[in-house]
Design a protein around this motif. Structure first.
Motif, PDB file in Angstrom:
ATOM      1  N   THR A 183       0.864  -1.166   0.000  1.00  0.00           N
ATOM      2  CA  THR A 183       0.000   0.000   0.000  1.00  0.00           C
ATOM      3  C   THR A 183       0.904   1.220   0.000  1.00  0.00           C
ATOM      4  OG1 THR A 183      -1.627  -1.202   1.305  1.00  0.00           O
ATOM      5  CG2 THR A 183      -1.828   1.186   1.254  1.00  0.00           C
ATOM      6  N   PHE A 184       0.715   2.087  -0.980  1.00  0.00           N
ATOM      7  CA  PHE A 184       1.557   3.269  -1.052  1.00  0.00           C
ATOM      8  C   PHE A 184       1.006   4.349  -0.147  1.00  0.00           C
ATOM      9  CE2 PHE A 184       2.705   0.995  -4.885  1.00  0.00           C
ATOM     10  CZ  PHE A 184       4.079   1.040  -4.782  1.00  0.00           C
ATOM     11  N   ARG A 185       1.867   4.822   0.718  1.00  0.00           N
ATOM     12  CA  ARG A 185       1.538   5.881   1.653  1.00  0.00           C
ATOM     13  C   ARG A 185       2.809   6.694   1.851  1.00  0.00           C
ATOM     14  NH1 ARG A 185       4.091   4.951   6.193  1.00  0.00           N
ATOM     15  NH2 ARG A 185       4.707   2.862   6.758  1.00  0.00           N
ATOM     16  N   PRO A 186       2.677   7.901   2.367  1.00  0.00           N
ATOM     17  CA  PRO A 186       3.902   8.665   2.577  1.00  0.00           C
ATOM     18  C   PRO A 186       4.767   8.026   3.661  1.00  0.00           C
ATOM     19  CG  PRO A 186       2.029   9.815   3.543  1.00  0.00           C
ATOM     20  CD  PRO A 186       1.486   8.615   2.793  1.00  0.00           C
ATOM     21  N   ILE A 187       6.055   8.221   3.551  1.00  0.00           N
ATOM     22  CA  ILE A 187       6.980   7.821   4.605  1.00  0.00           C
ATOM     23  C   ILE A 187       6.861   8.878   5.689  1.00  0.00           C
ATOM     24  CG2 ILE A 187       9.409   7.463   5.205  1.00  0.00           C
ATOM     25  CD1 ILE A 187       8.299   5.290   3.366  1.00  0.00           C
ATOM     26  N   GLU A 188       6.571   8.449   6.893  1.00  0.00           N
ATOM     27  CA  GLU A 188       6.397   9.368   8.023  1.00  0.00           C
ATOM     28  C   GLU A 188       7.737   9.580   8.708  1.00  0.00           C
ATOM     29  OE1 GLU A 188       3.578  10.878   8.483  1.00  0.00           O
ATOM     30  OE2 GLU A 188       2.160   9.582   7.424  1.00  0.00           O
ATOM     31  N   ILE A 189       8.165  10.837   8.767  1.00  0.00           N
ATOM     32  CA  ILE A 189       9.431  11.195   9.395  1.00  0.00           C
ATOM     33  C   ILE A 189       9.144  12.094  10.582  1.00  0.00           C
ATOM     34  CG2 ILE A 189      11.640  12.379   9.096  1.00  0.00           C
ATOM     35  CD1 ILE A 189      11.327  11.821   6.053  1.00  0.00           C
ATOM     36  N   LEU A 190       9.717  11.769  11.722  1.00  0.00           N
ATOM     37  CA  LEU A 190       9.651  12.654  12.881  1.00  0.00           C
ATOM     38  C   LEU A 190      11.008  13.306  13.024  1.00  0.00           C
ATOM     39  CD1 LEU A 190       8.375  13.913  15.389  1.00  0.00           C
ATOM     40  CD2 LEU A 190       9.103  11.855  16.665  1.00  0.00           C
ATOM     41  N   MET A 191      11.031  14.636  12.935  1.00  0.00           N
ATOM     42  CA  MET A 191      12.256  15.387  13.146  1.00  0.00           C
ATOM     43  C   MET A 191      12.178  16.032  14.520  1.00  0.00           C
ATOM     44  SD  MET A 191      14.033  18.333  10.845  1.00  0.00           S
ATOM     45  CE  MET A 191      15.759  18.655  11.106  1.00  0.00           C
ATOM     46  N   VAL A 192      13.146  15.724  15.362  1.00  0.00           N
ATOM     47  CA  VAL A 192      13.205  16.286  16.702  1.00  0.00           C
ATOM     48  C   VAL A 192      14.352  17.293  16.688  1.00  0.00           C
ATOM     49  CG1 VAL A 192      13.292  15.796  19.172  1.00  0.00           C
ATOM     50  CG2 VAL A 192      12.440  14.043  17.568  1.00  0.00           C
ATOM     51  N   GLU A 193      13.995  18.561  16.557  1.00  0.00           N
ATOM     52  CA  GLU A 193      14.983  19.618  16.313  1.00  0.00           C
ATOM     53  C   GLU A 193      14.466  20.939  16.865  1.00  0.00           C
ATOM     54  OE1 GLU A 193      17.857  21.667  15.777  1.00  0.00           O
ATOM     55  OE2 GLU A 193      18.260  19.845  14.602  1.00  0.00           O
ATOM     56  N   ASP A 194      15.292  21.639  17.633  1.00  0.00           N
ATOM     57  CA  ASP A 194      14.879  22.915  18.206  1.00  0.00           C
ATOM     58  C   ASP A 194      15.382  24.130  17.422  1.00  0.00           C
ATOM     59  OD1 ASP A 194      17.511  22.347  19.029  1.00  0.00           O
ATOM     60  OD2 ASP A 194      17.322  23.595  20.817  1.00  0.00           O
ATOM     61  N   ASN A 195      16.134  23.893  16.362  1.00  0.00           N
ATOM     62  CA  ASN A 195      16.652  25.002  15.552  1.00  0.00           C
ATOM     63  C   ASN A 195      15.765  25.173  14.318  1.00  0.00           C
ATOM     64  OD1 ASN A 195      18.051  26.506  13.553  1.00  0.00           O
ATOM     65  ND2 ASN A 195      20.016  26.001  14.483  1.00  0.00           N
ATOM     66  N   PRO A 196      14.971  26.267  14.273  1.00  0.00           N
ATOM     67  CA  PRO A 196      14.061  26.463  13.133  1.00  0.00           C
ATOM     68  C   PRO A 196      14.791  26.516  11.784  1.00  0.00           C
ATOM     69  CG  PRO A 196      13.553  28.024  14.890  1.00  0.00           C
ATOM     70  CD  PRO A 196      14.827  27.335  15.271  1.00  0.00           C
ATOM     71  N   GLY A 197      16.017  27.018  11.761  1.00  0.00           N
ATOM     72  CA  GLY A 197      16.785  27.065  10.520  1.00  0.00           C
ATOM     73  C   GLY A 197      17.099  25.671   9.996  1.00  0.00           C
ATOM     74  N   ASP A 198      17.488  24.767  10.886  1.00  0.00           N
ATOM     75  CA  ASP A 198      17.775  23.390  10.473  1.00  0.00           C
ATOM     76  C   ASP A 198      16.503  22.675  10.015  1.00  0.00           C
ATOM     77  OD1 ASP A 198      20.445  23.777  10.974  1.00  0.00           O
ATOM     78  OD2 ASP A 198      20.479  22.627  12.846  1.00  0.00           O
ATOM     79  N   VAL A 199      15.382  22.983  10.666  1.00  0.00           N
ATOM     80  CA  VAL A 199      14.106  22.393  10.251  1.00  0.00           C
ATOM     81  C   VAL A 199      13.776  22.855   8.833  1.00  0.00           C
ATOM     82  CG1 VAL A 199      11.608  22.363  10.665  1.00  0.00           C
ATOM     83  CG2 VAL A 199      13.196  22.158  12.592  1.00  0.00           C
ATOM     84  N   ARG A 200      13.919  24.154   8.595  1.00  0.00           N
ATOM     85  CA  ARG A 200      13.610  24.706   7.269  1.00  0.00           C
ATOM     86  C   ARG A 200      14.503  24.091   6.201  1.00  0.00           C
ATOM     87  NH1 ARG A 200      15.957  28.512   4.724  1.00  0.00           N
ATOM     88  NH2 ARG A 200      16.966  29.436   6.528  1.00  0.00           N
ATOM     89  N   LEU A 201      15.812  24.005   6.476  1.00  0.00           N
ATOM     90  CA  LEU A 201      16.745  23.418   5.510  1.00  0.00           C
ATOM     91  C   LEU A 201      16.409  21.947   5.229  1.00  0.00           C
ATOM     92  CD1 LEU A 201      20.173  24.861   6.722  1.00  0.00           C
ATOM     93  CD2 LEU A 201      18.887  25.515   4.673  1.00  0.00           C
ATOM     94  N   THR A 202      16.056  21.226   6.257  1.00  0.00           N
ATOM     95  CA  THR A 202      15.715  19.808   6.082  1.00  0.00           C
ATOM     96  C   THR A 202      14.450  19.657   5.249  1.00  0.00           C
ATOM     97  OG1 THR A 202      16.771  19.275   8.184  1.00  0.00           O
ATOM     98  CG2 THR A 202      15.224  17.647   7.297  1.00  0.00           C
ATOM     99  N   ARG A 203      13.446  20.470   5.535  1.00  0.00           N
ATOM    100  CA  ARG A 203      12.207  20.424   4.747  1.00  0.00           C
ATOM    101  C   ARG A 203      12.499  20.717   3.275  1.00  0.00           C
ATOM    102  NH1 ARG A 203       7.349  20.166   7.368  1.00  0.00           N
ATOM    103  NH2 ARG A 203       7.266  20.776   9.544  1.00  0.00           N
ATOM    104  N   GLU A 204      13.316  21.731   3.028  1.00  0.00           N
ATOM    105  CA  GLU A 204      13.664  22.095   1.648  1.00  0.00           C
ATOM    106  C   GLU A 204      14.402  20.953   0.955  1.00  0.00           C
ATOM    107  OE1 GLU A 204      12.905  24.765  -0.365  1.00  0.00           O
ATOM    108  OE2 GLU A 204      11.519  25.202   1.279  1.00  0.00           O
ATOM    109  N   ALA A 205      15.358  20.352   1.652  1.00  0.00           N
ATOM    110  CA  ALA A 205      16.128  19.258   1.057  1.00  0.00           C
ATOM    111  C   ALA A 205      15.239  18.061   0.743  1.00  0.00           C
ATOM    112  CB  ALA A 205      17.266  18.842   1.991  1.00  0.00           C
TER     113      ALA A 205
END
Length: 151
Positions: free
Chosen positions: A6-28
């Motif tokens: 069954t095709f479904r999105p891969i669920e990723i939990l990112m545990v990160e307190d730096n908003p810049g790193d979150v943004r970069l990871t989302r973009e990548a």
């Protein structure tokens, strides 16, 4: 074909307190080849609540992969990792440590706590993007992730 996936999105939990790193990871991850859903929490207590579907995360999906920073408020990444790997319901979820720490003691301790891999965040934007895309390539296209309980 013997099995049906069954095709479904891969669920990723990112545990990160730096908003810049979150943004970069989302973009990548946005430009990647794998359909994924990234959920972000900013501290270790929230991470464990998300994983255990405690308020306010009762409807949270079970992550297929956790990207875990070590240096977090409330409960650090080492404590989160230890709690996950001691919990029979969470221990099979792969955990990628994604942190700025290059300290040998952090690397050794993370592996002793059964992290699946340890990646040091580069400070350069392009290198950071390449690292996140390499994590995606390996963990989301090459590796066979454990099935969700009950699937």
């Amino acid at each position: 074909m013997t099995g049906q996936r069954t095709f479904r999105p891969i669920e990723i939990l990112m545990v990160e307190d730096n908003p810049g790193d979150v943004r970069l990871t989302r973009e990548a991850l946005k430009g990647g080849k794998v359909w994924n859903e990234i959920h972000v929490v900013a501290d270790g207590v929230a991470a464990l609540d998300f994983l255990r579907q405690k308020a306010p995360y009762e409807a949270a999906p079970r992550p297929d992969l956790v990207l875990l920073d070590l240096n977090l408020p409330k409960k650090d990444g080492r404590e989160v990792l230890a709690s996950m790997k001691a919990d029979p319901l969470l221990k099979a979820i792969p955990v990628v440590i994604l942190t700025t720490s290059q300290a040998e003691e952090d690397v050794v301790r993370a592996y002793n706590l059964n992290c699946n891999c340890y990646v040091t965040k580069p400070v350069d934007f392009e290198q950071f993007t390449r690292i996140v895309q390499a994590i995606e390539q390996f963990w989301l296209t090459i590796v066979t992730l454990p099935p969700h309980p009950g699937s």
